[in-house]
Design a protein around this motif. Structure first.
Motif, PDB file in Angstrom:
ATOM      1  N   GLY A  25      27.364 -22.231 -42.369  1.00 54.67           N
ATOM      2  CA  GLY A  25      28.104 -23.336 -42.641  1.00 54.67           C
ATOM      3  C   GLY A  25      28.843 -23.354 -43.995  1.00 54.67           C
ATOM      4  N   TYR A  26      30.174 -23.761 -44.225  1.00 54.67           N
ATOM      5  CA  TYR A  26      30.883 -23.735 -45.332  1.00 54.67           C
ATOM      6  C   TYR A  26      31.408 -25.034 -45.498  1.00 54.67           C
TER       7      TYR A  26
ATOM      8  N   GLU B  72      31.282 -19.309 -40.290  1.00 54.36           N
ATOM      9  CA  GLU B  72      31.694 -20.644 -40.106  1.00 54.36           C
ATOM     10  C   GLU B  72      32.284 -20.787 -38.849  1.00 54.36           C
TER      11      GLU B  72
END
Length: 655
Positions: free
Chosen positions: A411-412, A434
């Protein structure tokens, strides 16, 4: 004093309370209760409410407040990043739906008309912004990939309403000059966008600064409502939708320091008026038509949902998202939208549909809305069944020689960026996974080691070097996906330290049972941050604050760990070591320890701490004795009671 609408509002609210209470008892979603209440109260039910049109107008305020709150949860920069899913994904969804339903209408219509077929496509192309966003908000999935792509497509649908409204009279053979009308609409739309940008930069901050300085809660609330309604009225005045204006108003406030106060003020109004909106939708249904044509209504309801899922799923796949996100997003968008009712009235007036077709449309549409909460709840299970987890491929050891003892960040978003920034500064090797392909492409150009992939798949984690990794950090706003990621990662690496960010404390026990090492609930950490700032304001000593934080985290997180949690690969603390801590400090220049031996510093005798190791220039000195001299720049690994570790941190810092 006689207020004609008041008795009917009382009836609506009372019926809503009763139906909602019943829904809560039997476990039905609240939206279904509101729709049922509308059916009961409306002219097609028991006829308790006659002023349906007036109720509809009041109910529109609920949609305005809902979109205003959604806008405040985004930011201008974030919306700019959504431009590809908005325009490419949104246009693909609308076009695919129009083509699919237009073709079906031509196939089933005994007297086929191209205008009527396109109009049927218009009606089906729109989804319910109010229902979808409210459900995603309730499930804390607005930040998830499916939440973002659903929001993007809904934004485009709101924009598409304008040309659809202009084109509908032409499809019925009653229009004037189309091109001048569309040209004028584009000019007006561009003017609104420019005006919004100027206001957001110059006028809005000054306006709310002046209001905030008065320190009146009532004034701030009134200013917020007036601002929201004014922008909505502006967009409606140029032919765009009220909801789009409310969304833009929320967007203008989103990056200001007033966003939280504004959100807190409008939330009660949003909930009440949004409930009225769903009731007003239910009031449109004629129960007698459903009783007389149940098979017809059921057929069209199913056809609408199936074909919309296929069309929306295709649009999400065109954007480059994986199949799982396409299924989740498309099932959320499977209903007919509230603006389709407005469009249907225009079609009825222009002869594009007769009364029976209109009633069939209303009944089928409300039915699709009613089942939407269940579809969204069911979507993860459907996606899990369809998206079979691929068998992990054999990964050659040389593929990951450069990845060892590293961190995998999944997750970015804002949280992921902060973690990456920190590990970069610390010189720790990392890799990012991501699912937003646009983010991956953009960040790769900036040199970020980021890869596209769904971390719930073993093959993706294998490719990221999961077996050689030390830490996996999950900062994904999709609870169902996070649970699968934890289970998959734990199965692949029993010694991995899995740290999970979750939104609510209640989600932590299940994640720990699945194999998470640490779970950090946002709501709990937010409360710690708040009481920390309060204590700082009252000049409470830092050591006391740190002690309180340790106590709060220790007691609350300990409650999340149950005896039957699998502990393979996790840190074990015996009861005798509860309350102990191992910390690492960098010895700064001019600190009390710099240049002294451990014996001279009295670190064990006077300060109740034990230096178990010292890292100096890449060489680790284990269990140093009393004659070992501490130097500036050393990294000292210190063991002791948590309170002592916090209180004695000054020993390693410059005075």
């Amino acid at each position: 004093m006689d207020i004609p609408l008041l008795p009917e509002l009382v009836v609506i609210l009372a019926m809503s309370v009763a139906v909602m209470f019943a829904c809560h008892k039997i476990g039905l979603p609240p939206i279904v209760g509101f729709l049922v209440a509308g059916v009961i109260c409306g002219p097609g039910g028991f006829g308790l409410v006659k002023s349906v049109h007036q109720v509809e107008m009041i109910a529109e305020i609920g949609v305005v407040f809902l979109l205003f709150s959604i806008g405040m949860e985004l930011s201008t920069s974030e919306l700019l990043r959504l431009k590809r899913p908005v325009f490419l994904g949104g246009s693909a969804q609308v076009v695919l739906t129009i083509v699919a339903f237009g073709g079906l209408a031509l196939l089933l219509d005994p007297s086929p008309s191209m205008g009527r077929a396109v109009f049927v496509g218009f009606l089906a192309a729109l989804s319910s912004t109010a229902i979808v966003l409210k459900e995603l908000q309730n499930r804390a999935e607005l930040e998830s990939p499916q939440g973002r792509v659903s929001l993007s497509i809904l934004i485009f649908q709101d924009l598409a309403i304008v040309p659809m409204m202009l084109l509908t009279p032409f499809l019925g053979g009653q229009g004037g000059d189309l091109l001048p009308s569309l040209g004028m609409m584009l000019v007006k739309g561009a003017g609104v966008v420019v005006l919004v940008l100027v206001l957001a930069k110059y006028a809005v901050p000054r306006l709310f600064l002046s209001v905030a300085r008065v320190r009146s809660r009532e004034l701030f609330l009134m200013a917020t409502i007036v601002f929201c309604m004014s922008v909505a009225f502006l967009t409606a005045g140029v032919g765009l939708s009220l909801s789009l204006g409310a969304f833009l108003a929320g967007l203008m406030l989103s990056e200001s320091e007033y966003a939280l106060n504004a959100m807190e003020g409008v939330l009660p109004f949003k909930d009440i008026f949004t409930s009225l909106f769903f009731v007003s939708v239910g009031m449109l249904v004629d129960v007698s038509y459903i009783v007389g044509h149940p098979a017809h209504v059921f057929f069209w309801s199913v056809m609408v949902m199936v074909m919309k899922i296929l069309a929306a799923g295709g649009a999400v796949l065109i954007l480059g998202y994986p199949l799982r996100v396409a299924i989740l997003g498309s099932m959320a968008l499977a209903q007919v939208g509230e603006f389709s009712f407005v469009l249907a009235k225009v079609g009825l007036d222009t002869g594009l549909m007769n009364r029976d077709a209109y009633q069939n449309f209303l009944a089928s549409s409300v039915l699709t809305m009613a089942v939407t909460p269940w579809l969204i709840q069911l979507a993860p299970k459907v996606a899990g069944r369809i998206c079979k987890v691929p068998k992990p491929r054999e990964v050659k050891a040389e593929e990951h020689e450069e990845l060892r003892d590293h961190i995998i960040v999944v997750g970015y978003g804002p949280g992921g960026r902060q973690i990456v920034h920190a590990v970069k500064r610390a010189g720790i090797p990392f890799i990012v996974l991501e699912m937003n392909i646009d983010t991956v492409r953009r960040e790769r150009k900036e040199g970020v080691p980021i890869r596209y992939g769904d971390a719930s798949y073993p093959a993706v984690l294998e490719h990221a070097g999961i077996k050689q990794a030390r830490v996996l950090v999950l900062v994904v706003s999709d609870p169902a996906a996070v649970r699968r990621m934890v289970a998959t990662a734990r199965a692949l690496n029993r010694n991995l330290n899995i740290i999970v960010r979750t939104r609510f404390v209640g989600e932590a026990p299940e994640l720990l049972e699945l194999g998470a090492s640490e779970v950090v609930p946002e709501e709990f950490e937010t409360s710690i941050e708040i009481f920390t700032r309060v204590l700082v304001e009252y000049l409470v000593p830092n050591q006391t604050i740190e002690r309180l934080i340790l106590t709060a985290r220790g007691s609350n997180y300990r409650m999340l760990r149950t005896p039957d949690i699998p502990l393979d690969g996790q840190k074990l603390l015996t009861p005798q070591l509860t309350g102990m801590d191992l910390a690492v400090f960098t010895v700064e220049d001019a600190s009390p320890l710099a240049g002294k031996t451990l014996e001279e510093a009295g670190i064990r005798r006077e300060h109740a701490l034990t230096v178990v190791a010292v890292d100096r220039d890449g060489t680790t000195h284990m269990n140093p004795d009393g004659s070992f001299a501490i130097q500036a720049g050393d990294k000292a690994y210190v063991f002791g009671r948590q309170e002592d570790v916090v209180d004695k941190a000054w020993l390693f810092s410059a005075a």
